[in-house]
Design a protein around this motif. Structure first.
Motif, mmCIF file in Angstrom:
data_model
loop_
_atom_site.group_PDB
_atom_site.id
_atom_site.type_symbol
_atom_site.label_atom_id
_atom_site.label_comp_id
_atom_site.label_asym_id
_atom_site.label_seq_id
_atom_site.Cartn_x
_atom_site.Cartn_y
_atom_site.Cartn_z
ATOM 1 N N UNK A 198 0.826 -1.202 0.000
ATOM 2 C CA UNK A 198 0.000 0.000 0.000
ATOM 3 C C UNK A 198 0.864 1.257 0.000
ATOM 4 N N UNK A 199 1.986 1.220 0.695
ATOM 5 C CA UNK A 199 2.886 2.378 0.746
ATOM 6 C C UNK A 199 3.413 2.706 -0.643
ATOM 7 N N UNK A 200 3.787 1.705 -1.391
ATOM 8 C CA UNK A 200 4.258 1.917 -2.760
ATOM 9 C C UNK A 200 3.178 2.532 -3.633
ATOM 10 N N UNK A 201 1.956 2.047 -3.474
ATOM 11 C CA UNK A 201 0.825 2.602 -4.218
ATOM 12 C C UNK A 201 0.631 4.078 -3.878
ATOM 13 N N UNK A 202 0.709 4.408 -2.595
ATOM 14 C CA UNK A 202 0.520 5.793 -2.167
ATOM 15 C C UNK A 202 1.630 6.694 -2.699
ATOM 16 N N UNK A 203 2.869 6.210 -2.684
ATOM 17 C CA UNK A 203 3.987 7.001 -3.206
ATOM 18 C C UNK A 203 3.836 7.268 -4.704
ATOM 19 N N UNK A 204 3.518 6.234 -5.450
ATOM 20 C CA UNK A 204 3.362 6.390 -6.905
ATOM 21 C C UNK A 204 2.175 7.293 -7.216
ATOM 22 N N UNK A 205 1.078 7.121 -6.509
ATOM 23 C CA UNK A 205 -0.102 7.967 -6.733
ATOM 24 C C UNK A 205 0.202 9.423 -6.420
ATOM 25 N N UNK A 206 0.928 9.652 -5.326
ATOM 26 C CA UNK A 206 1.286 11.018 -4.948
ATOM 27 C C UNK A 206 2.201 11.637 -5.995
ATOM 28 N N UNK A 207 3.204 10.894 -6.424
ATOM 29 C CA UNK A 207 4.121 11.403 -7.453
ATOM 30 C C UNK A 207 3.369 11.742 -8.732
ATOM 31 N N UNK A 208 2.481 10.860 -9.153
ATOM 32 C CA UNK A 208 1.721 11.098 -10.389
ATOM 33 C C UNK A 208 0.827 12.325 -10.280
ATOM 34 N N UNK A 209 0.182 12.498 -9.130
ATOM 35 C CA UNK A 209 -0.662 13.691 -8.926
ATOM 36 C C UNK A 209 0.187 14.962 -8.931
ATOM 37 N N UNK A 210 1.382 14.896 -8.350
ATOM 38 C CA UNK A 210 2.282 16.059 -8.361
ATOM 39 C C UNK A 210 2.682 16.414 -9.793
ATOM 40 N N UNK A 211 3.033 15.414 -10.566
ATOM 41 C CA UNK A 211 3.421 15.644 -11.965
ATOM 42 C C UNK A 211 2.246 16.208 -12.753
ATOM 43 N N UNK A 212 1.053 15.700 -12.503
ATOM 44 C CA UNK A 212 -0.141 16.236 -13.173
ATOM 45 C C UNK A 212 -0.331 17.719 -12.861
ATOM 46 N N UNK A 213 -0.136 18.091 -11.597
ATOM 47 C CA UNK A 213 -0.288 19.493 -11.209
ATOM 48 C C UNK A 213 0.772 20.366 -11.871
ATOM 49 N N UNK A 214 2.006 19.884 -11.906
ATOM 50 C CA UNK A 214 3.088 20.640 -12.549
ATOM 51 C C UNK A 214 2.783 20.839 -14.032
ATOM 52 N N UNK A 215 2.340 19.792 -14.702
ATOM 53 C CA UNK A 215 1.991 19.905 -16.127
ATOM 54 C C UNK A 215 0.852 20.900 -16.340
#
Length: 97
Positions: free
Chosen positions: A59-76
């Motif tokens: 679950x921790x890995x899922x949360x990290x990847x989801x957080x990173x992806x949301x951050x990248x989406x916001x930056x884009x």
């Protein structure tokens, strides 16, 4: 009213991961407010998918990847907004001439 096992797991995941994920998100988006908004989205997505995700081990890995992806989406998104603003500004200066 007694909480279900899934609700307890969700609360535990939130309490154990929120502050660490916020620091992680701040490395991408800098603003603590943006990081918190991203994490609220991530944990909302986790809650909506709780019955399928709490059976996974990582679950921790899922949360990290989801957080990173949301951050990248916001930056884009912010980059697109800046580019659109620059284009509008250029058009404005052209029409002034």
């Amino acid at each position: 009213m007694e909480k279900t096992h899934i609700e307890q797991q969700f609360n535990k995941a939130y309490l154990e991961n929120f502050s660490r994920l916020k620091r992680f998100a701040c490395e991408y988006v800098v603003s603590p407010a943006d990081a918190e908004n991203i994490l609220h989205d991530v944990f909302l997505m986790l809650w909506e998918r709780r019955f399928e995700l709490f059976t996974d081990e990582d679950l921790t890995g899922y949360l990290l990847v989801s957080t990173r992806n949301k951050c990248i989406d916001l930056i884009r998104k912010r980059m697109r907004e800046l580019e659109a603003g620059k284009e509008l500004q250029e058009e404005y200066f052209i029409t002034l001439k």
